[in-house]
Design an enzyme around this catalytic site. Sequence first.
Site, PDB file in Angstrom:
ATOM      1  N   LYS A 216      10.894  27.860  35.343  1.00 35.88           N
ATOM      2  CA  LYS A 216      11.329  29.235  35.652  1.00 35.88           C
ATOM      3  C   LYS A 216      10.382  29.909  36.652  1.00 35.88           C
ATOM      4  CE  LYS A 216      13.293  33.146  35.581  1.00 35.88           C
ATOM      5  NZ  LYS A 216      14.654  33.339  36.060  1.00 35.88           N
ATOM      6  N   CYS A 270      12.212  40.369  38.818  1.00 40.19           N
ATOM      7  CA  CYS A 270      11.975  38.934  38.598  1.00 40.19           C
ATOM      8  C   CYS A 270      11.067  38.380  39.674  1.00 40.19           C
ATOM      9  CB  CYS A 270      13.314  38.203  38.617  1.00 40.19           C
ATOM     10  SG  CYS A 270      14.510  39.005  37.555  1.00 40.19           S
TER      11      CYS A 270
HETATM   12  N1  SAJ Z   1      15.661  38.944  49.514  1.00 35.90           N
HETATM   13  C1  SAJ Z   1      15.239  38.921  50.839  1.00 35.90           C
HETATM   14  N2  SAJ Z   1      15.695  37.935  51.664  1.00 35.90           N
HETATM   15  C2  SAJ Z   1      16.552  36.976  51.213  1.00 35.90           C
HETATM   16  C3  SAJ Z   1      16.962  36.980  49.877  1.00 35.90           C
HETATM   17  C4  SAJ Z   1      16.496  37.985  49.041  1.00 35.90           C
HETATM   18  O1  SAJ Z   1      14.464  39.775  51.279  1.00 35.90           O
HETATM   19  O2  SAJ Z   1      16.936  36.125  52.038  1.00 35.90           O
HETATM   20  C5  SAJ Z   1      15.166  40.002  48.628  1.00 35.90           C
HETATM   21  C6  SAJ Z   1      16.270  40.870  48.013  1.00 35.90           C
HETATM   22  O3  SAJ Z   1      16.674  41.886  48.877  1.00 35.90           O
HETATM   23  C7  SAJ Z   1      15.571  41.386  46.768  1.00 35.90           C
HETATM   24  C8  SAJ Z   1      14.680  40.217  46.343  1.00 35.90           C
HETATM   25  O4  SAJ Z   1      14.556  39.398  47.497  1.00 35.90           O
HETATM   26  O5  SAJ Z   1      14.750  42.495  47.065  1.00 35.90           O
HETATM   27  C9  SAJ Z   1      15.203  39.388  45.206  1.00 35.90           C
HETATM   28  O6  SAJ Z   1      16.610  39.189  45.324  1.00 35.90           O
HETATM   29  P1  SAJ Z   1      17.321  37.820  44.976  1.00 35.90           P
HETATM   30  O7  SAJ Z   1      18.773  37.993  45.177  1.00 35.90           O
HETATM   31  O8  SAJ Z   1      16.675  36.706  45.706  1.00 35.90           O
HETATM   32  O9  SAJ Z   1      16.966  37.545  43.460  1.00 35.90           O
HETATM   33  P2  SAJ Z   1      17.053  38.421  42.103  1.00 35.90           P
HETATM   34  O10 SAJ Z   1      15.691  38.992  41.849  1.00 35.90           O
HETATM   35  O11 SAJ Z   1      18.201  39.338  42.090  1.00 35.90           O
HETATM   36  O12 SAJ Z   1      17.327  37.232  41.042  1.00 35.90           O
HETATM   37  C10 SAJ Z   1      16.395  36.170  40.972  1.00 35.90           C
HETATM   38  C11 SAJ Z   1      17.165  34.837  41.040  1.00 35.90           C
HETATM   39  N3  SAJ Z   1      16.207  33.743  41.225  1.00 35.90           N
HETATM   40  C12 SAJ Z   1      16.367  32.834  42.222  1.00 35.90           C
HETATM   41  O13 SAJ Z   1      17.246  32.891  43.027  1.00 35.90           O
HETATM   42  C13 SAJ Z   1      15.357  31.739  42.263  1.00 35.90           C
HETATM   43  C14 SAJ Z   1      17.997  34.648  39.767  1.00 35.90           C
HETATM   44  O14 SAJ Z   1      18.599  33.362  39.756  1.00 35.90           O
HETATM   45  C15 SAJ Z   1      17.093  34.807  38.535  1.00 35.90           C
HETATM   46  O15 SAJ Z   1      17.852  34.675  37.334  1.00 35.90           O
HETATM   47  C16 SAJ Z   1      16.472  36.186  38.583  1.00 35.90           C
HETATM   48  O16 SAJ Z   1      15.659  36.283  39.775  1.00 35.90           O
HETATM   49  C17 SAJ Z   1      15.598  36.357  37.340  1.00 35.90           C
HETATM   50  O17 SAJ Z   1      16.002  37.129  36.448  1.00 35.90           O
HETATM   51  O18 SAJ Z   1      14.562  35.678  37.257  1.00 35.90           O
END
Ligand code: SAJ
Length: 414
Positions: A216, A270
């Site tokens: 995780k 997360c």
């Molecule tokens: N972000 C960027 N650039 C990108 C992708 C995301 O700047 O190309 C930013 C988003 O805007 C946001 C942050 O990253 O601020 C996180 O967003 P996210 O969509 O990547 O992830 P979360 O936090 O919504 O969910 C994550 C997921 N983990 C992964 O993809 C490895 C999800 O599967 C997990 O269940 C969740 O964390 C968790 O609860 O741990």
Amino acid sequence: MTKFDTISIVGLGYIGLPLAVELACRGHVVYGFDIDQKVVTDTNNATTHYNEPHLSERLLQARASNKLIASNILKPADVFVIAVPTPLIKNSEYEHAPDLTYVRNAIRSISQVLENNNLIILESTVPVGTTDLIKTWLKEENPDFQKVSNSVLETLDIAFCPERILPGDALNELINNDRTVGGITEKAASRAAKFYENFVNGKITTTNARTAEMVKLVENSFRDVNIAFANEISMIASKYDIDVRTLIEMANTHPRVNILQPGPGVGGHCIAIDPWFLVHDNELDSRLIKTARQTNLKKTNWTIRRIEHNIDELSNKNTNNLKICFLGLSYKKNVDDLRESPASKIVEHFSTTLPFDISVIEPHILELPKSFDENVALVRLEDLHNFDLIIKLVDHDCFADLKNIKADTVLDYS
Ligand code: SAJ
């Protein structure tokens, strides 16, 4: 013995509520436990306490089936799933230490109702080694926990199964994602795997608890590091006056390059938190992960400095009382969650430093959090006209078409 007739979900938040709802819709008797009375009341009234696509409809179905009941008293059950938050300790003398208070409180509540052959599954993200400690906590003469009889302890199985659902697509991912299940024994792992087979279409892999815990932390650190790379090159590209989106699009035409998107920083509860669990326990061996975290934090400050520069440039053109509107407050596109949101941090910064009122459009919320100063007004998308400066911070779908907007300057930092 694998009986999953009754399931107690401890914590009805972003992870626990979708899980409780889906299990109830599949015919299990589900007791949802939460310490927050509003969450309990909302759930029993079939009202979701946050927005997630399709969750309202599924909660209505679950409540109509009489299979889901929420309470702030934990009921005995065959299976306990813990889905409580594990934030960082505030004002800790140790930098970025994980706060396991909610997990320990959940175990304490469970210790009071444990019965023979129970299965405890921890879904909350925790430092490596936490799940193996649970039985020790329960065995100890410890005022924090009810002393559990040896016969109950001997038949108790404990496993860690990290949640993987993406906010915004939670119900789909809950059912269709592959899962990793780690037991404190092989028997615990295979029992927990059978539990997930009840409702998961994805592949379920079993391992020990420590490996599953690290899986995780590694998943979310991987994403953080890759976003940090995109954010770093965005700051470098800006110095060369190169459009970073075009740059990434072009680099990504290489068959083995897949760069993520830069933004104003990384938010949510997360990815902005979990990598610190690895760094905290492995200070000297986690330099890349730590630097990535710091880079993503730096990107928010860099964005603030850039916007300050943009405002200064406009002010030099004799505009003393600029009309500025920020687009988006949530931590990422198309969600209403403001936790650890870079966009919210940026708007809060300008609300305290600019000598005039500012406007913000966040169509996913009805009112601004109390932490915002009075000089910030929440306005509607229809009001988006005649601003001197529009600054996009979140790439919500509803902001996609800004062509008809009347503004002297529109800047995109999303
Ligand atoms: N972000 C960027 N650039 C990108 C992708 C995301 O700047 O190309 C930013 C988003 O805007 C946001 C942050 O990253 O601020 C996180 O967003 P996210 O969509 O990547 O992830 P979360 O936090 O919504 O969910 C994550 C997921 N983990 C992964 O993809 C490895 C999800 O599967 C997990 O269940 C969740 O964390 C968790 O609860 O741990």
